[in-house]
Motif scaffolding. Structure first.
Motif, mmCIF file in Angstrom:
data_model
loop_
_atom_site.group_PDB
_atom_site.id
_atom_site.type_symbol
_atom_site.label_atom_id
_atom_site.label_comp_id
_atom_site.label_asym_id
_atom_site.label_seq_id
_atom_site.Cartn_x
_atom_site.Cartn_y
_atom_site.Cartn_z
ATOM 1 N N PHE A 166 0.837 -1.201 0.000
ATOM 2 C CA PHE A 166 0.000 0.000 0.000
ATOM 3 C C PHE A 166 0.874 1.253 0.000
ATOM 4 O O PHE A 166 0.620 2.202 -0.757
ATOM 5 N N ALA A 167 1.919 1.254 0.821
ATOM 6 C CA ALA A 167 2.829 2.402 0.865
ATOM 7 C C ALA A 167 3.529 2.595 -0.481
ATOM 8 O O ALA A 167 3.696 3.728 -0.952
ATOM 9 N N ALA A 168 3.929 1.491 -1.114
ATOM 10 C CA ALA A 168 4.573 1.577 -2.430
ATOM 11 C C ALA A 168 3.606 2.139 -3.469
ATOM 12 O O ALA A 168 3.976 2.983 -4.297
ATOM 13 N N SER A 169 2.361 1.683 -3.424
ATOM 14 C CA SER A 169 1.346 2.178 -4.350
ATOM 15 C C SER A 169 1.132 3.675 -4.169
ATOM 16 O O SER A 169 1.035 4.433 -5.146
ATOM 17 N N HIS A 170 1.096 4.105 -2.918
ATOM 18 C CA HIS A 170 0.869 5.527 -2.671
ATOM 19 C C HIS A 170 2.116 6.363 -2.976
ATOM 20 O O HIS A 170 1.998 7.564 -3.235
ATOM 21 N N ALA A 171 3.279 5.745 -2.939
ATOM 22 C CA ALA A 171 4.489 6.446 -3.369
ATOM 23 C C ALA A 171 4.426 6.725 -4.869
ATOM 24 O O ALA A 171 4.762 7.831 -5.328
ATOM 25 N N ILE A 172 3.987 5.732 -5.638
ATOM 26 C CA ILE A 172 3.799 5.938 -7.082
ATOM 27 C C ILE A 172 2.730 7.005 -7.311
ATOM 28 O O ILE A 172 2.855 7.858 -8.202
ATOM 29 N N HIS A 173 1.688 6.959 -6.509
ATOM 30 C CA HIS A 173 0.619 7.960 -6.572
ATOM 31 C C HIS A 173 1.197 9.364 -6.375
ATOM 32 O O HIS A 173 0.855 10.300 -7.123
ATOM 33 N N ALA A 174 2.086 9.507 -5.398
ATOM 34 C CA ALA A 174 2.706 10.808 -5.123
ATOM 35 C C ALA A 174 3.574 11.266 -6.289
ATOM 36 O O ALA A 174 3.559 12.451 -6.664
ATOM 37 N N VAL A 175 4.329 10.342 -6.871
ATOM 38 C CA VAL A 175 5.170 10.685 -8.030
ATOM 39 C C VAL A 175 4.301 11.171 -9.186
ATOM 40 O O VAL A 175 4.627 12.163 -9.856
ATOM 41 N N ALA A 176 3.181 10.485 -9.406
ATOM 42 C CA ALA A 176 2.274 10.886 -10.488
ATOM 43 C C ALA A 176 1.686 12.273 -10.222
ATOM 44 O O ALA A 176 1.545 13.085 -11.150
ATOM 45 N N SER A 224 -6.662 19.862 0.948
ATOM 46 C CA SER A 224 -6.051 18.651 0.387
ATOM 47 C C SER A 224 -4.569 18.581 0.725
ATOM 48 O O SER A 224 -4.026 17.493 0.946
ATOM 49 N N TYR A 225 -3.908 19.734 0.789
ATOM 50 C CA TYR A 225 -2.500 19.752 1.181
ATOM 51 C C TYR A 225 -2.348 19.343 2.648
ATOM 52 O O TYR A 225 -1.466 18.549 3.000
ATOM 53 N N ILE A 226 -3.208 19.892 3.488
ATOM 54 C CA ILE A 226 -3.095 19.632 4.929
ATOM 55 C C ILE A 226 -3.397 18.171 5.250
ATOM 56 O O ILE A 226 -2.575 17.460 5.837
ATOM 57 N N PHE A 227 -4.596 17.727 4.854
ATOM 58 C CA PHE A 227 -5.009 16.373 5.220
ATOM 59 C C PHE A 227 -4.248 15.313 4.424
ATOM 60 O O PHE A 227 -3.943 14.239 4.942
ATOM 61 N N GLY A 228 -3.936 15.632 3.172
ATOM 62 C CA GLY A 228 -3.110 14.712 2.394
ATOM 63 C C GLY A 228 -1.707 14.613 2.961
ATOM 64 O O GLY A 228 -1.118 13.529 3.018
ATOM 65 N N GLY A 229 -1.176 15.749 3.406
ATOM 66 C CA GLY A 229 0.156 15.746 4.015
ATOM 67 C C GLY A 229 0.202 14.927 5.291
ATOM 68 O O GLY A 229 1.160 14.182 5.537
ATOM 69 N N ILE A 230 -0.850 15.056 6.103
ATOM 70 C CA ILE A 230 -0.927 14.253 7.330
ATOM 71 C C ILE A 230 -0.986 12.768 6.980
ATOM 72 O O ILE A 230 -0.326 11.931 7.604
ATOM 73 N N GLY A 231 -1.776 12.450 5.954
ATOM 74 C CA GLY A 231 -1.884 11.057 5.529
ATOM 75 C C GLY A 231 -0.548 10.493 5.090
ATOM 76 O O GLY A 231 -0.165 9.382 5.487
ATOM 77 N N TYR A 232 0.187 11.254 4.295
ATOM 78 C CA TYR A 232 1.501 10.780 3.847
ATOM 79 C C TYR A 232 2.486 10.690 5.007
ATOM 80 O O TYR A 232 3.348 9.800 5.033
ATOM 81 N N ALA A 233 2.369 11.582 5.968
ATOM 82 C CA ALA A 233 3.244 11.504 7.145
ATOM 83 C C ALA A 233 2.995 10.198 7.899
ATOM 84 O O ALA A 233 3.944 9.525 8.336
ATOM 85 N N ILE A 289 1.748 7.427 6.562
ATOM 86 C CA ILE A 289 2.211 6.319 5.718
ATOM 87 C C ILE A 289 3.717 6.128 5.855
ATOM 88 O O ILE A 289 4.209 5.005 6.012
ATOM 89 N N ILE A 290 4.458 7.225 5.804
ATOM 90 C CA ILE A 290 5.920 7.143 5.922
ATOM 91 C C ILE A 290 6.322 6.599 7.288
ATOM 92 O O ILE A 290 7.174 5.708 7.402
ATOM 93 N N ALA A 291 5.687 7.130 8.343
ATOM 94 C CA ALA A 291 6.029 6.690 9.699
ATOM 95 C C ALA A 291 5.669 5.224 9.916
ATOM 96 O O ALA A 291 6.437 4.459 10.518
#
Length: 216
Positions: free
Chosen positions: A94-104, A124-133, A135-137
């Motif tokens: 899932f994290a890999a898929s969302h990494a590709i999503h971020a690149v796109a 979208s920046y705020i809540f999306g940023g929290i979501g990615y944080a 995912i990374i953690a």
């Protein structure tokens, strides 16, 4: 992305588990994303198709990881046990898929800044940023040493908070599109289903614990 017990041991019952499973699934996602973008000559339309594809592939792997424990508790079969053993792998996929999503998304922003600005909001920046944080953690602490470094309690808080936040974010992201695109209800239904499975499993687990305590 997994439970503490699953993090501390990487169970390999057959070939298609663990690192091999992660490598194969990640490679498939990369190849499919390149193929999808290539269908539109790697122009903006192709990039936007990749964004949609990876949003949906992320949903799939998220739901599998989210429901793995509940499915094993409610229906203990070889298939559900395989899911439970590999929920860390599914979470990392899932994290890999969302990494590709971020690149796109980054490619979309670079290629057409005006369209990108129109498609995004400060929220979208705020809540999306929290979501990615999260995912990374969560991905970073899905390995034995990193999980041990932060300790069981911190690990549990991080992964429990993170996975429910991501569930909520998926619900909002797909749900808000239903009024304009009713077919998006089909992406919300799996999210409601896996949450119902989790709640049901928690109730069953609590009842079983009470029975054991009563017997003692």
């Amino acid at each position: 992305m997994a439970t503490q017990g699953n993090v501390m041991t990487w169970d390999r019952r057959n070939w298609f588990e663990g690192w091999r499973l992660l490598a194969v699934l990640s490679l498939v996602l990369v190849v499919l994303s390149i193929w999808i973008a290539g269908m539109r000559a790697f122009e903006v339309d192709g990039i936007r198709m990749v964004i949609r594809f990876t949003a949906r592939s992320s949903l799939l792997f998220f739901c599998l990881a989210f429901a793995a424990s509940a499915l094993t508790l409610l229906w203990p079969t070889s298939g559900t046990r395989w899911l439970r053993r590999n929920r860390r792998t599914l979470g990392l996929t899932f994290a890999a898929s969302h990494a590709i999503h971020a690149v796109a998304i980054i490619c979309f922003a670079v290629m057409t800044p005006t369209d990108y600005a129109a498609a995004t909001t400060p929220a979208s920046y705020i809540f999306g940023g929290i979501g990615y944080a999260f995912i990374i953690a969560m991905a970073a602490t899905s390995f034995n040493r990193s999980a041990a470094a932060i300790g069981p309690r911190a690990w549990r808080i991080l992964h429990t908070t993170g996975i429910y936040y991501l569930w909520f974010q998926f619900m909002v992201s797909f749900g808000m599109r239903i009024p304009q695109m009713p077919n998006y209800v089909w992406f919300v239904m799996p999210l409601l289903t896996v949450m119902a499975l989790r709640i049901t499993a928690a109730i069953v687990q609590r009842r079983r614990s009470r029975v054991v305590l009563s017997a003692n």
